[in-house]
Design a protein around this motif. Structure first.
Motif, PDB file in Angstrom:
ATOM      1  N   LYS A   1      -0.704  -1.125  -3.163  1.00 33.14           N
ATOM      2  CA  LYS A   1       0.359  -0.119  -3.045  1.00 33.14           C
ATOM      3  C   LYS A   1      -0.222   1.201  -2.558  1.00 33.14           C
ATOM      4  CE  LYS A   1       2.644  -1.003  -7.163  1.00 33.14           C
ATOM      5  NZ  LYS A   1       3.479  -0.539  -8.268  1.00 33.14           N
ATOM      6  N   ARG A   2      -1.356   1.548  -3.134  1.00 31.34           N
ATOM      7  CA  ARG A   2      -2.002   2.814  -2.750  1.00 31.34           C
ATOM      8  C   ARG A   2      -2.384   2.805  -1.271  1.00 31.34           C
ATOM      9  NH1 ARG A   2      -4.677   3.323  -7.750  1.00 31.34           N
ATOM     10  NH2 ARG A   2      -6.323   1.979  -7.011  1.00 31.34           N
ATOM     11  N   TYR A   3      -2.990   1.703  -0.871  1.00 30.50           N
ATOM     12  CA  TYR A   3      -3.453   1.604   0.508  1.00 30.50           C
ATOM     13  C   TYR A   3      -2.278   1.698   1.478  1.00 30.50           C
ATOM     14  CZ  TYR A   3      -5.525  -0.144   4.759  1.00 30.50           C
ATOM     15  OH  TYR A   3      -5.925  -0.270   6.060  1.00 30.50           O
ATOM     16  N   GLU A   4      -1.231   0.962   1.152  1.00 36.82           N
ATOM     17  CA  GLU A   4      -0.056   0.962   2.020  1.00 36.82           C
ATOM     18  C   GLU A   4       0.536   2.358   2.143  1.00 36.82           C
ATOM     19  OE1 GLU A   4       1.459  -1.186   3.966  1.00 36.82           O
ATOM     20  OE2 GLU A   4      -0.210  -2.581   3.604  1.00 36.82           O
ATOM     21  N   TYR A   5       0.562   3.044   1.039  1.00 37.92           N
ATOM     22  CA  TYR A   5       1.159   4.371   1.035  1.00 37.92           C
ATOM     23  C   TYR A   5       0.305   5.342   1.842  1.00 37.92           C
ATOM     24  CZ  TYR A   5       3.739   8.391  -0.541  1.00 37.92           C
ATOM     25  OH  TYR A   5       4.493   9.526  -0.578  1.00 37.92           O
ATOM     26  N   ALA A   6      -1.002   5.223   1.677  1.00 36.71           N
ATOM     27  CA  ALA A   6      -1.905   6.082   2.427  1.00 36.71           C
ATOM     28  C   ALA A   6      -1.727   5.843   3.927  1.00 36.71           C
ATOM     29  CB  ALA A   6      -3.345   5.805   2.010  1.00 36.71           C
ATOM     30  N   ARG A   7      -1.600   4.560   4.282  1.00 37.76           N
ATOM     31  CA  ARG A   7      -1.431   4.200   5.677  1.00 37.76           C
ATOM     32  C   ARG A   7      -0.138   4.788   6.227  1.00 37.76           C
ATOM     33  NH1 ARG A   7      -1.352  -1.340   8.423  1.00 37.76           N
ATOM     34  NH2 ARG A   7       0.509  -1.496   7.162  1.00 37.76           N
ATOM     35  N   LYS A   8       0.888   4.672   5.426  1.00 36.75           N
ATOM     36  CA  LYS A   8       2.183   5.181   5.843  1.00 36.75           C
ATOM     37  C   LYS A   8       2.114   6.690   6.085  1.00 36.75           C
ATOM     38  CE  LYS A   8       5.257   6.421   2.864  1.00 36.75           C
ATOM     39  NZ  LYS A   8       5.712   7.743   3.310  1.00 36.75           N
ATOM     40  N   LEU A   9       1.467   7.385   5.139  1.00 38.95           N
ATOM     41  CA  LEU A   9       1.399   8.827   5.280  1.00 38.95           C
ATOM     42  C   LEU A   9       0.532   9.227   6.458  1.00 38.95           C
ATOM     43  CD1 LEU A   9       1.314  10.264   1.689  1.00 38.95           C
ATOM     44  CD2 LEU A   9       3.201  10.100   3.296  1.00 38.95           C
TER      45      LEU A   9
ATOM     46  N   LYS B   1      -3.698  -1.249  -6.169  1.00 38.78           N
ATOM     47  CA  LYS B   1      -4.615  -0.953  -5.077  1.00 38.78           C
ATOM     48  C   LYS B   1      -3.911  -1.104  -3.719  1.00 38.78           C
ATOM     49  CE  LYS B   1      -9.185  -2.295  -3.563  1.00 38.78           C
ATOM     50  NZ  LYS B   1     -10.150  -3.371  -3.618  1.00 38.78           N
TER      51      LYS B   1
END
Lengths: 644, 196, 163, 273
Positions: free
Chosen positions: D250-258, D248
């Motif tokens: 990891k997903r959030y961090e990646y979404a934020r990054k994108l 969860k």
């Protein structure tokens, strides 16, 4: 001793020439002493006899020379493999006459040297007593003894003849003639043709056509074919392969080399049972020798053929006699069998094509190549060609190692060769095929012994153990014995074998303890059926045979145990009682040996056994010198021979 | 390549600290760790194992042969030596232990000075070998295959066939065969064989 | 060119319809909704985002799987979890994007398999932020985008990964 | 598990229904694919077929055999063949399954799962001597094979014959992943997944690593180290920060990054000016 020049042979021709040279040299030998060094004879001191002969010959060197006998020139003395008649061991034979001495002790060496060697006289007490055979009297030569005269030795041809540690000995007896012939005159295809034509079937048990197996492996075109010789002889009561590996290792290797030539195999294993250290030693010696002689390694006999044979010692698991388990074991894994829907000639060791044959099978191959398929096929009957070695043991007079053409009847083997039952007691059953085989009763004595007849009768050829039983053998106990054996040897992988064996054992144990109930037999039968059809490997599938075959032929004995609580053979401890009869002299020996102090009495008068304290251990009976201890089961005395 | 697909290495965006692999964890192969124990630190068992291992290719097929030699050397398989074998051959310890417990040739507990082997082949059985085992169990107070007698002199084993069926029933003590044994002779045999 | 799931983040309003649709479409037992394979985020005031499996060319999840339970479906191009899964969870640890997940109500390892070629998320997305198509936008949309010069972070991100 | 899957198919009949199956497939898989329920205790699609439970036995007849002759084979190990006829539920098959289950019930009298399965084959109570044990291990070795697949081989079968058992001879090799326990058909491996931050299985106690932000349990340190080693062995990069984050997060961090990439585009546009 005559030895080779130590250089590798450059061609098949050179090898044959060398063999001829040895034979010429050996024509000078006037007398040869062969001391049997089979396991039975070694156990009884054969090695000491051999040493004693050496020293006697040394100390009598002068006299012997005067008589024209000189050690290593005109006189030879050697240890050979098992001579076969183990029960009469230690055995010493004198060639070329064939004089046969039995029960030889080290101190007899002197007598033999002085009397027989120097004065051509026989040492009478050491000669074999023919008993009622051939009109009685003593046999001067082993060829006079039916035990030998009725045999035809193919696989055992060199066992008891050659010194297994001496390469020249083997060459002199025609060794490697077949291999030389194969590599110089025959194509691999022709070798396989010969083997197939001879009708040779696997001697390990199942009896699959050897030629067809080889052809099958050849059809699977792969870079590498593994060759395995199965020397994991696990059947209790069978020691033919042991005798061959110990007594004639070169023949096994020659058979493997011919197979390797036919199959294009470059790597081979011999898997030897770990209880056979001497076999390992002799095979290793032979392999080393073959490497120096240029018969193993690269460019064998200058033909460009490559073969390396390695010995692998088994870990002590009966199931590793099963080919797929054996291969797992060679891979360094637990010896659990695999399902055989993919044949090992396609995917065996390391998932590569593999040809696995038994020791005796390989040993037959050189003889077939040498003498021709027709010669081999002329022996035997129907679809079982050639000869088969058996170890004849149990309650038979002449226990030992024999080889007969297939198709001889059980009666010929047991009565003519084996000399009948000990103490001339009634014959009850013969067990063939080890734990996977079955027991055949007296009315099957006239069955010819071959692969198909035996399986039809509910037994099995197996590797060739033949255990003779008399009326003092309890068939329920025998069945229980084999099941117990298999419990210890089951790999424990699949359910019917692992759980089924335990339950069958429990039921049989119950019956032998006199706690059997109605319906137990049916339960056993149902279980046996599932084990037979649903087990994973041959061990599990054949595990119920000892039970089903005894149930088939000796059902009344099972019922007697269950209904009347009687063991007619006087074996099952819970169903028997020991009793002292009037022959008792009151010597007190039984009372002194009794572990539970159940025997009491006044010296010089008749003793009695307290049934409450008696644990049926049988010690009293074994120590009694007057046959005064009886065994009773139910109301009947079923007295049993002293065990010793 | 479609824009919807990223290569796994593509995560390594320059501007994404969050996804940047930390130093020293770049996926490059770690340098081989120095052998944690120098030969002098090895126990006797490990040294013995090493000596035996030197004769074999370090791969799984050697396992049984190596264990055979170890067993010949110690009469049993000491755990330390087994661990060493597992490590050197690259065979998981569970498998080594599985093999060591599967085959009867191996013992996982120390043995008495001498091992009494009772042959339980069919020929011996029908001639009464079972009674010999019972008697030996009674007089040595050991179970076949486990432990040793109180004085540490004897271990008891049953074997399936020693191939000397003509002398059935057979008992072996060390390399000595005792032919045609009967329960009554056991005591004498043990007295004769008693290790010094 | 076969169809793919395209995300246009600026259209996303974080309504969570995709999550619900995904959950219902993948529910093995009626009445017990599954954990969604897709997730939408409200990252900050301006940005919403939908994240689902990228179906990588060389997937980490597949590389660490000890039993070969992750295989690409040649028809949809999606990596799917098959019945070989023994539940070791290596894939969850290995996926750098967190797109491999474990559904503890149904006791299974889950990831987006584009609903075997008919993704529910795209079907029910009210704004067109998620489309199941062979190209990201229709020509008209592309024109519109060019006019607006709106950012499409996802496309840009992926273009950047190609260098 | 058959390698070299070709497009070749063979035609066979299972329970009277004709089917084309890929060459090399096992009868069990093909039958199950047709919706036929073939029971099995030791088969797992992800693991090497083992053939130990003998529950998946079926009767077969090859073309050319006499009409009356059928053979019992293990369907999990028997590859399909052209023209094969298979019966998965004949009297002989049911009879043998019932004996096998009867034996299993005697082995693990405490297992509800086996009892339930036995009931389906008409075995209410075992007819044999029950083992006096609470242990419910039926020696299917799924745990052993799974542990091997994972790359630990901590679990092994020890000894042989009826005494054979499953254990972890070297506790160091166990990473506490719980896969063995979760796959065990008869729940014979006791464990506690999380008891005050500790995990227990195979008589070994483990610490647990949790995601700082969500509190979600990620596994034991041994487990995480093993996955990392395995991933690196496969040439995967393993960002430090991902080690202890849940999916969860990891997903959030990646979404934020994108989502931040928008800023990047602006910056690029500025630079272009």
């Amino acid at each position: 001793m005559i030895s080779g020049n130590g250089k590798p042979f450059g061609s098949p021709q050179a090898l044959l020439e060398r063999a001829e040279a040895i034979r010429t040299e050996r024509k000078a030998i006037k007398q040869e002493i062969r001391v049997c060094a089979g396991p039975g004879c070694i156990a009884r001191g054969a090695k000491d006899i051999h040493k004693q002969f050496q020293s006697e010959i040394k100390s009598h060197a002068k006299e012997l020379k005067a008589a024209g006998l000189e050690l290593d020139a005109t006189l030879s003395e050697k240890c050979t493999g098992c001579h076969g008649m183990c029960e009469a061991g230690p055995v010493v034979t004198l060639e070329p006459e064939g004089t046969f001495y039995t029960g030889v002790k080290p101190r007899d060496a002197k007598k033999i040297v002085e009397k027989t060697l120097l004065h051509d006289q026989l040492v009478d007490p050491l000669l074999y007593e023919l008993g009622h055979q051939r009109g009685g009297g003593k046999a001067e030569r082993y060829t006079d003894i039916p035990f030998y005269s009725l045999q035809v030795r193919v696989a055992l041809r060199n066992v008891g003849v050659v010194d297994p540690t001496n390469f020249d000995d083997f060459l002199a007896e025609g060794g490697f003639k077949a291999f030389a012939k194969a590599v110089s005159e025959m194509t691999p295809e022709a070798v396989i043709d010969q083997v197939e034509e001879s009708g040779l079937r696997g001697r390990g048990g199942a009896g699959f056509s050897t030629g067809r197996k080889w052809r099958g492996a050849l059809r699977v075109k792969k870079d590498r074919v593994w060759l395995i010789c199965n020397g994991d002889e696990g059947d209790p009561g069978a020691f033919m392969d042991r005798a061959i590996m110990e007594g004639d290792p070169y023949s096994v290797l020659e058979g493997m080399m011919i197979a390797a030539y036919a199959l294009g195999a470059t790597d081979a294993y011999i898997y030897v049972r770990h209880e056979y250290p001497l076999a390992v030693e002799h095979l290793q010696l032979a392999i080393d020798k073959l490497h120096t002689a240029g018969l193993l390694g690269d460019n064998i006999l200058g033909t460009g053929m490559t073969l390396n044979i390695r010995i692998s010692r088994g870990g002590g698991a009966f199931v590793c006699g099963e080919s797929s388990a054996l291969m797992r074991s060679l891979e360094g894994k637990v010896g659990e069998p695999r399902a055989k829907y993919v044949r090992s000639v396609e995917k065996g060791l390391h998932d590569e094509p593999t040809v696995l044959n038994n020791v005796e099978t390989f040993t037959c191959v050189p003889a077939i190549i040498d003498k021709g398929a027709g010669w081999f096929a002329s022996m035997g009957r129907d679809k079982s060609k050639g000869t088969k070695a058996f170890s004849l043991v149990g309650k038979v007079k002449h226990t030992g190692l024999i080889e007969v053409p297939m198709g001889r009847t059980l009666r010929e083997i047991i009565y003519d060769i084996g000399g009948g039952i000990i103490d001339d007691r009634p014959f009850k059953a013969v067990q063939t095929g080890g734990p996977s085989g079955g027991c055949l009763p007296a009315d099957k004595l006239d069955l010819p012994v071959d692969f198909d007849t035996l399986s039809r009768a509910g037994a099995m050829m197996g590797s060739g153990g033949m255990i003779v039983m008399d009326d003092h053998t309890c068939m329920v106990d025998v069945a229980k014995y084999f099941i117990n054996f298999l419990i210890g040897e089951s790999c424990g992988k699949c359910v019917p074998c692992r759980e089924g064996l335990r339950q069958v054992y429990d039921l049989l144990d119950k019956i032998t303890k006199g706690e059997g109930e109605d319906g137990d037999i049916e339960k056993i039968e149902k279980l046996c059926h599932t084990m037979e059809v649903a087990s994973l490997c041959a061990l599990g599938k054949s595990a119920p045979y000892p039970v089903t075959s005894t149930l088939k032929y000796f059902r009344d004995e099972y019922e007697e145990h269950i209904q009347n609580k009687v063991c007619r053979a006087g074996v099952c401890p819970s169903l028997i009682m020991y009793e002292i009869n009037e022959d008792c002299t009151g010597c007190d020996i039984c009372a002194r040996h009794c572990p539970t102090e159940a025997i009491t009495g006044i010296k010089k008068k008749m003793y009695t056994i307290d049934p409450e304290k008696c644990i049926s251990c049988g010690i009293c009976k074994s120590v009694c010198k007057f046959d005064a201890v009886d065994i009773k089961s139910g109301d009947k005395i079923v007295s049993r021979d002293a065990v010793a | 390549m479609s824009p919807r697909r990223a290569k796994k290495t593509d995560v390594d965006l320059d501007n994404t600290e969050a996804l940047e692999p930390s130093a020293g964890d770049t996926g490059a192969k770690a340098p081989p760790r120095p052998n944690k124990s120098r030969p002098s630190d090895l126990s006797d068992e490990e040294r013995a194992a090493d000596e035996i291992l030197a004769h074999y290719p370090l791969a799984e097929p050697s396992l049984i042969m190596v264990l055979q030699e170890l067993n010949d050397h110690y009469q049993w398989l000491p755990p330390k030596a087994l661990l060493r074998v597992s490590e050197k051959l690259g065979v998981p310890f569970g498998k080594v232990q599985g093999v060591a417990t599967f085959y009867k040739a191996f013992s996982l507990e120390p043995k008495g000075k001498k091992t009494v082997k009772v042959c339980l082949g069919t020929a011996c059985h029908v001639r009464g070998a079972g009674m010999l085992v019972d008697e030996l169990k009674r007089s040595l107070k050991v179970e076949p295959g486990h432990g040793m007698s109180e004085d540490g002199d004897y271990s008891l084993e049953t074997v399936n066939c020693v191939g000397a069926c003509a002398m059935a029933p057979v008992v072996m003590v060390g390399d000595n065969y005792y032919a045609n044994m009967a329960p009554g002779n056991i005591g004498k045999m043990l007295k004769k064989e008693k290790p010094a | 060119m076969s169809k793919r799931l395209y995300v246009t983040p600026y259209r996303c309003i974080d309504c969570k319809v995709c999550e619900q649709a995904c959950s219902l479409a993948n529910t093995p037992v009626p009445g017990v909704p599954a954990r969604p394979r897709v997730q939408s985020f409200k990252v900050d005031d301006q940005n919403n985002f939908v994240l689902l499996c990228l179906q990588c060319d060389e997937p980490s999840c597949q590389a660490v799987c000890p039993v070969g339970a992750l295989e690409r479906n040649p028809e949809t191009g999606a990596i799917e979890v098959n019945d070989k899964c023994i539940g070791c969870g290596f894939c969850v640890r290995a996926c750098p994007f967190g797109c491999m997940d474990y559904d503890d109500t149904h006791n299974e390892y889950i990831k987006c398999d584009v609903c075997k070629g008919d993704p529910a998320c795209a079907k029910y997305c009210p704004t067109g932020a998620l489309v199941w198509s062979d190209k990201p936008w229709t020509d008209q949309e592309a024109e519109e985008y060019a006019k607006k010069k709106s950012s499409d972070p996802f496309t840009i991100a992926l273009e950047m990964t190609k260098k | 598990m058959s390698e070299a899957k070709t497009n070749e198919t063979v035609h066979l009949t299972i329970d009277g229904r004709e089917v084309d199956a890929p060459k090399g497939a096992m009868i069990l898989d093909v039958a199950r694919g047709m919706g036929i329920d073939v029971p099995s205790l030791c088969a797992h699609p992800g693991l090497e077929p083992f053939g130990a439970c003998r529950l998946c036995v079926v009767e077969i007849q090859k073309p050319g055999w006499d009409d009356w002759y059928k053979q019992l084979v293990t369907s999990c190990l028997y590859p399909v063949e052209e023209g094969l006829k298979v019966w998965t539920d004949s009297d002989e098959v049911r009879q043998n399954r019932s004996v096998v289950l009867d034996l299993q019930m005697a082995r693990v009298p405490e297992s509800d799962y086996i009892r339930e399965l036995g009931r389906q084959y008409g075995v209410e109570k075992t007819s044999y001597a029950e083992r006096d044990t609470k242990d419910t291990c039926i020696m299917c070795t799924i745990c052993v094979r799974a542990c091997e697949a994972i790359g630990r081989s901590a679990i092994a079968t020890l000894s042989r014959g009826p005494d054979k058992y499953v254990d972890v001879p070297n506790k160091d090799a166990c990473i506490g992943c719980l896969v063995c326990a979760s796959l065990c058909p008869t729940d014979a491996i006791p464990f506690t997944a999380n008891d005050n931050g500790k995990r227990r299985i195979w008589d070994k106690e483990f610490d647990l690593v949790t995601d700082e932000r969500t509190g979600e349990v990620l596994g034991t340190p041994e487990y995480l180290a093993h996955v990392q080693k395995r991933a690196e062995g496969n040439g995967l990069v393993w960002p430090e920060t991902l080690k202890q984050e849940s999916a969860k997060v990891k997903r959030y961090e990646y979404a934020r990054k994108l989502s931040r990439v928008a800023d990047v585009e602006d910056r690029l546009a500025d630079e272009a000016k």
